[in-house]
Each structure stands twice: as C-alpha cells, then as structure tokens.
Design an enzyme around this catalytic site. Sequence first.
Site, PDB file in Angstrom:
ATOM      1  N   ASN A  23      66.654  20.763   8.211  1.00 22.48           N
ATOM      2  CA  ASN A  23      67.604  21.018   7.124  1.00 22.48           C
ATOM      3  C   ASN A  23      66.895  21.035   5.772  1.00 22.48           C
ATOM      4  O   ASN A  23      67.144  21.904   4.922  1.00 22.48           O
ATOM      5  CB  ASN A  23      68.687  19.943   7.103  1.00 22.48           C
ATOM      6  CG  ASN A  23      69.694  20.079   8.224  1.00 22.48           C
ATOM      7  OD1 ASN A  23      69.740  21.094   8.912  1.00 22.48           O
ATOM      8  ND2 ASN A  23      70.499  19.044   8.417  1.00 22.48           N
ATOM      9  N   ARG A  51      75.565  36.013  14.520  1.00 21.09           N
ATOM     10  CA  ARG A  51      74.424  35.396  15.204  1.00 21.09           C
ATOM     11  C   ARG A  51      74.742  35.409  16.694  1.00 21.09           C
ATOM     12  O   ARG A  51      75.811  34.961  17.107  1.00 21.09           O
ATOM     13  CB  ARG A  51      74.190  33.954  14.740  1.00 21.09           C
ATOM     14  CG  ARG A  51      73.931  33.797  13.242  1.00 21.09           C
ATOM     15  CD  ARG A  51      73.542  32.349  12.919  1.00 21.09           C
ATOM     16  NE  ARG A  51      73.646  32.077  11.494  1.00 21.09           N
ATOM     17  CZ  ARG A  51      72.697  32.342  10.595  1.00 21.09           C
ATOM     18  NH1 ARG A  51      71.574  32.906  10.993  1.00 21.09           N
ATOM     19  NH2 ARG A  51      72.873  32.037   9.330  1.00 21.09           N
ATOM     20  N   ARG A  99      71.004  34.967   7.647  1.00 19.75           N
ATOM     21  CA  ARG A  99      69.731  34.378   7.227  1.00 19.75           C
ATOM     22  C   ARG A  99      68.959  33.768   8.395  1.00 19.75           C
ATOM     23  O   ARG A  99      69.499  33.000   9.183  1.00 19.75           O
ATOM     24  CB  ARG A  99      69.988  33.311   6.163  1.00 19.75           C
ATOM     25  CG  ARG A  99      68.717  32.679   5.614  1.00 19.75           C
ATOM     26  CD  ARG A  99      69.061  31.736   4.484  1.00 19.75           C
ATOM     27  NE  ARG A  99      69.539  32.465   3.310  1.00 19.75           N
ATOM     28  CZ  ARG A  99      70.448  31.993   2.463  1.00 19.75           C
ATOM     29  NH1 ARG A  99      70.999  30.815   2.674  1.00 19.75           N
ATOM     30  NH2 ARG A  99      70.816  32.696   1.415  1.00 19.75           N
ATOM     31  N   HIS A 159      81.000  38.397   8.089  1.00 15.02           N
ATOM     32  CA  HIS A 159      80.909  37.063   8.671  1.00 15.02           C
ATOM     33  C   HIS A 159      82.077  36.785   9.614  1.00 15.02           C
ATOM     34  O   HIS A 159      82.115  35.756  10.282  1.00 15.02           O
ATOM     35  CB  HIS A 159      80.885  36.027   7.534  1.00 15.02           C
ATOM     36  CG  HIS A 159      80.494  34.647   7.944  1.00 15.02           C
ATOM     37  ND1 HIS A 159      81.376  33.597   7.929  1.00 15.02           N
ATOM     38  CD2 HIS A 159      79.327  34.143   8.389  1.00 15.02           C
ATOM     39  CE1 HIS A 159      80.769  32.498   8.339  1.00 15.02           C
ATOM     40  NE2 HIS A 159      79.527  32.797   8.621  1.00 15.02           N
ATOM     41  N   TYR A 161      78.109  23.004  18.657  1.00 10.36           N
ATOM     42  CA  TYR A 161      78.951  23.250  17.483  1.00 10.36           C
ATOM     43  C   TYR A 161      80.406  23.127  17.918  1.00 10.36           C
ATOM     44  O   TYR A 161      80.801  23.689  18.938  1.00 10.36           O
ATOM     45  CB  TYR A 161      78.747  24.664  16.940  1.00 10.36           C
ATOM     46  CG  TYR A 161      77.531  24.884  16.080  1.00 10.36           C
ATOM     47  CD1 TYR A 161      76.347  24.190  16.294  1.00 10.36           C
ATOM     48  CD2 TYR A 161      77.552  25.827  15.058  1.00 10.36           C
ATOM     49  CE1 TYR A 161      75.228  24.414  15.509  1.00 10.36           C
ATOM     50  CE2 TYR A 161      76.428  26.065  14.275  1.00 10.36           C
ATOM     51  CZ  TYR A 161      75.274  25.359  14.496  1.00 10.36           C
ATOM     52  OH  TYR A 161      74.167  25.584  13.726  1.00 10.36           O
ATOM     53  N   ARG A 219      82.470  18.748   6.177  1.00  9.95           N
ATOM     54  CA  ARG A 219      81.254  18.235   6.798  1.00  9.95           C
ATOM     55  C   ARG A 219      80.102  18.096   5.808  1.00  9.95           C
ATOM     56  O   ARG A 219      79.401  17.097   5.782  1.00  9.95           O
ATOM     57  CB  ARG A 219      80.824  19.151   7.943  1.00  9.95           C
ATOM     58  CG  ARG A 219      79.615  18.643   8.719  1.00  9.95           C
ATOM     59  CD  ARG A 219      78.978  19.741   9.550  1.00  9.95           C
ATOM     60  NE  ARG A 219      78.221  20.680   8.747  1.00  9.95           N
ATOM     61  CZ  ARG A 219      78.139  21.979   8.983  1.00  9.95           C
ATOM     62  NH1 ARG A 219      78.800  22.500   9.996  1.00  9.95           N
ATOM     63  NH2 ARG A 219      77.413  22.765   8.209  1.00  9.95           N
ATOM     64  N   HIS A 268      82.104  22.429  12.938  1.00 11.19           N
ATOM     65  CA  HIS A 268      81.907  23.781  12.417  1.00 11.19           C
ATOM     66  C   HIS A 268      83.208  24.575  12.262  1.00 11.19           C
ATOM     67  O   HIS A 268      83.233  25.590  11.557  1.00 11.19           O
ATOM     68  CB  HIS A 268      80.938  24.542  13.331  1.00 11.19           C
ATOM     69  CG  HIS A 268      80.423  25.811  12.759  1.00 11.19           C
ATOM     70  ND1 HIS A 268      80.858  27.048  13.177  1.00 11.19           N
ATOM     71  CD2 HIS A 268      79.516  26.048  11.779  1.00 11.19           C
ATOM     72  CE1 HIS A 268      80.225  27.994  12.490  1.00 11.19           C
ATOM     73  NE2 HIS A 268      79.403  27.418  11.642  1.00 11.19           N
TER      74      HIS A 268
END
Length: 716
Positions: A55, A381, A411, A441, A474, A570, A598
């Site tokens: 992270n 993704r 990304r 997205h 997730y 979160r 998530h």
Amino acid sequence: MDTPLSASPDRDTSARFFNRELSWLAFNDRVLSEARNPDYPLLERLRFLSISGSNLDEFMMIRVAGLVGQVQRGIDKPSVDGLTPAQQLSEIRARLAALNERQQKTLRDLREMLAEAGIHMADDRRIDREAHEWLRRHFLDEIMPVITPQALDPAHPFPFIANEGLGVLFTVRREEIKANQEEELVEMVLIPSALPRFLRVPGEEAIYIGIENLITRFAEHLFPGFEMCGSGVFRVLRDSDIEIEEEAEDLVRTFRSAIQRRRRGQVIQLELETEFDPTAEALLRDRLATPGATFVKIDGMLGISGLSDIVKEDRPDLKFDAYSPRYPERIREHDGDCFAAIREKDIIIHHPYESFDVVVDFVRQAANDRNVVAIKQSLYRAGNQSEVIEALVEAAENGKSVTAVVELKARFDEEQNLYWANKLERAGVQVIYGFVDWKTHAKVAMVVRREEEGFRTYCHFGTGNYHPVTAKFYTDLSYFTADPRLGRDAAKLFNFVTGYVEPRGTELLAISPIDLRETLYERIDAEVEAARQGRPSGIWLKMNQLTDHDMIERLYAASEAGVEIQLVVRGICNLRPGVPGLSENIRVKSIIGRFLEHSRIYAFANGAAIPGAETKVYISSADMMERNLDRRVEQLVPIENSTVHDQVLQQVLLANLLDNERSWFLQPDGTYERADPGEKPFNCHRYFMTNPSLSGRGGALEAGGVPTLALRRGAV
C-alpha cells in the site's frame, strides 16, 4: 490510536475536512495494526505487514509523486483542508518516518515469534555448513548467471534502475594494491524482478534468506581478486502515474507508450540500509537526486511487500482456517441453470462468502446457450488468468455477438488489459475502450436470450471487478436480475460507452457522470425534509472512500437537520464526524479484518424507520469521490426485490454496523479508536462465513437457520 489528521486547526476549512493524504496514511496504519493483532495467526499477521508495505509503495508512486509534481510546477493552491502541496508533503514525510519505524518494529517482533514457530528469516546462526553449501551451489548455478555487476566509473554509464528496483552497491579494492585507497571501485548489482524475493533452504525446517542477503553473502564469487570494503542495499520508487492527453488519436498506442514512460518515471524515493557504505551512498545520492525526491534510511528490511513470499509457506496452523465459499442453493435447485434461477427471482451473491464461480457460470452458460444471441460486458480488472475472458472468447467463437468494454486506464493493470483486449479481438469480440478522459468503472454484464415470449435480457451488476483472485478476499455484491427495466437501462449504459449516446430517461439505473450524483443528492435532501417535518429519517452508507466535498457538505446539512447518519468507510474519509453544530449526528467507522471491505451500499430511510421495508437501498460501483461521480462511468442500482432488499439492508449492511471486533471509530480530531467488543462481541466476517445469504438460500430458507440481526449492538 492514530495520530490526528490535521495540524492546522486555525484554518477554517480544517474544522470541516480532514486531509485526504493524511487520512490514507491513517488507513494504512490501521492495516499495519492488524499485523500486531494477537488474535490473528502469525503468517496472517505477516500478510498484513506485507500489504501495508505494498500500500505504502503505491501511495508514494501515485499520491506523493503527484504532490511532488505540483510543487515542481509552482502550484501552491491549498487542498480543501487548507494545506498547500508543499505543506502536505512536509506532514506526509513526518508521518512516513514514524510509519516506517512501526513497520520495522513489527517485522522484528514477528520474526522472533515466527522463529519460535519454526519459520526463520535466516541469519548466520541458522545457516549451518550443509545449508551454506546448498546456498553457495544455488547461487553459482541459479543466481550468478542472471545478475550482472557493473562498475560505476567514467567508463561505464550509470545504469537505469527500474521502478521498485532493488540492488546492492559494493565498494571493492584490488587485493594486490589494497594499500592504495585511491583504487577503490564502486560496483552495482541490480536484482532482476524475475528472481524470488526470498529463497527457501530445502528441508523440513523453514529457513528463508533474502535475495539481497544471498548476493552479499557470496559476493566474493562475483568479484574474485577483490577485497570487500563495504556494501549496502538500496531500493528505488518512481513516479508511476499515467497521464493521457485527451486528443490522443490511437488510445492503444498511446497507452503502450505511456507504460514505457512510467517505467522511467522520476525518482520519488530512494531507500537505503542504515549501515550503507558512505562512498557508495554518496555516489547513489548524486546520480539519483531529483527535485522532490526523498532519501530514506531504513533500519531493517527494504521492500516490506516482499514478505508475501514467506506467507506462502505451507503452515495451515499459522494461517486462518481454510474457508470454502458457498455456491448459491437457489441455482443448485435449478440444476445449475443460472437463467432459470434468475428468471424466477432476483438473486444477489455476497463475495467472498459465496463463490465467484456463479459469475463465471453465468457468462460460460451464455457462451454455450444456443438461445443466447448477444453478450455485453465491462472489464475493469480481470486478473492474470480469467475464466470470464475465456468464456467471452468461447462465446464469440460460438457465433454470439459479443461486446467487451475494456478499460485501459485501470491503474497497474494497463498491460494486462491490453493483452486481454488483443486476445478478445482475435476471437472476434467487438472490443471498445470507452472514453479517453473518463474511466469506465461500472461493473455490468448483460445477456440477451431468445425465449418463447420473445427476447429477454439478463443482467449482472457488481460492486467489484470480474477478477477471480480478488473475489476470494474482497467483500462485494453481485446482483443478477431479469427485470426488463434494468435490461433496457443496461443497454443504454453500453450505448453510452460504445457510441457516446447519452442515456436519457433511464427507468431505474443512475449513471455517472450523468445523474448518479443528483440521484444521491435527491435521496439525502429527502431525508432532510423528512427530519424537518418530524418524520422518521436516517442514512446508512458503506463505501471505500469518502472525499467528495460537496457530498460531505450535503451530509453535514442532513446532520444539522437532525438526520442520524451511519457511515462505514474503509479507507479515506475527509468528513469530520461528531462535531457539535456540524456533524454531531454522524458516526463513521472503518472495518479492517480478514477480508477487504469493498462493496458500496447506500440506504435511505424514505419516511419510515430504518432499517425497514420502505428503506431505499442501492448498490453501486462508485465511491463518494469526485472522480467517481464526475469523471467515471459508474452505475447506481436500486434494489426492489424484497428478499434481495432484506439481504443487502438487514443482513449485509446491518452486520457491518453491528461489528465491534474489527471496527475502528473515527473521532472528531481525526484519530481512530478500536471498538470495544464488550460483553457481546460481534464479528461481521465470521457471521457471513457461518450464515447463508437470504436470496441465495433458495427453498431451504423456509426452514430457517439464518439468525436475525437486530439494531441493538451485538444482538443476533
């Protein structure tokens, strides 16, 4: 307890907002706290330490790099909390020093405990003669042919060091003229990323040695005839953000070029061992010094994220108990026919507690169903090995009309997505890259099927990605429906991305950047009006980040009107809760545990007690961030089916609010305090692991067995 997020109480805006970057650092400190949690098995604690390192690397490469760029361009516009880019960098670096120290202290503690459990990060006491000989042979046979020492002198150009590059500098001197101090040479050995970060010595006892330590141990084989005068390990982080010009003529070519530029981005941080050879350090600093770059001395291990290699050690006793996600009974009752189950009634799948296989099966079944005529799917993704991609390829090869919206701007997944796009195109899939300046997205798939009554559209709306690996840890929601209104809306969303046809008059779906923000505004304003009229009101929201200032101001206004607001955020939260006269009716919590929270869920009382049948419930791909609401294509899906509504509201969302074992509460000064479980501990992750979902339970639901959650803390 985290440190306060604002050091500027005299600024007007700091009384209303926390700084985004400092809030993120507070989040990563909570992640690091899980590495110190004695309730967790040792290798899971090591995993959290590794995650905190990963992270932090991304934070440096993206967020800090962005601030450095602003300072270099002379931008001094303050953020909403009143800090200029230079002031933010100053505070960030102070926090980073403390965070790095806590990481290394945590590693030292874990290293001792792991050694007691039989897992060793090698030192000379653990490497006996037999192990030493095996390591020497391995070095000569497997490592030495791969690495290339390079002298750093006028005859040899300074080598390029890749982003996240790890290396060792040696100061050496020829043995026959060792008295002549002028004959010292500095040699660099860059460690290829293809080599493992840690090497395990064969044997029952787990002994690991870092690749950099292995190279240092056997350096005499690299430099025969030289005396070792000093050495030091270093690591480089570079600016890794990708900027795409809006007028790009060929998006694929532009991205391939941008990815290459990212590898050579500006140095943002140079990490050095504390005991670094002074001569080599001076040379390294001189060659890598760039404006705004940070030089960090680390007393311990560089590249904490590499500990993930050790986490793979086969020691079930030092990990969480194995968990196998459930497959929805509703679909089993229909002999695995996803379409039959969805046609009967909407269903929502709660990952990772329920298997991602059902999402794959939905697409795979569509690919092989002769009655399916078209499939459309967005891909943000999808992972390195994606069964969803394979199913879309199979569908195209079977003659279906298949459209895939592949987002190149995801990304760090840009290269993988380019690969998938190429594979899909070769199979005959119509691949669309969407907007140049907006990311797509939204997580949507639609299947058009020919049935007796005519064409029917089956839709999947997700809060997470079509990624089989992340779906295992997730927490996300997958909503399946054959509601014709949502089918028509999904078609409009795809037309928007593929043909720039702005969706007008959607029946249920809200889409950003068209009307998603306004829809949320309307729901918040309705709660304000209800509170002013003395009717029941309330807002429950769950998301990953809350940074949009206009949305925060809207929530402040609702709080001032008397609306009780419960937020589960979160990560980053710019909202300051519990401030009298501003946010005294807002409570913010963050859940950090075995699984990564998530899912995005938004619930509004709608004139009746919350939670209840009248509550308006939505799931979304969007967080409450300016980028999600204004610069991305996102979806907000209302949940109207009563069983699914109850599951999302009175099971998923309510359990998150009741959790007191893995929760942290945000205080008015920006610190986070861990919740006190008291006499009635409740862990929402454990609850979901041991209790089936409502909409996926099928006919077995009538037999009971799903505990009812009550708003009273900890009651089930």
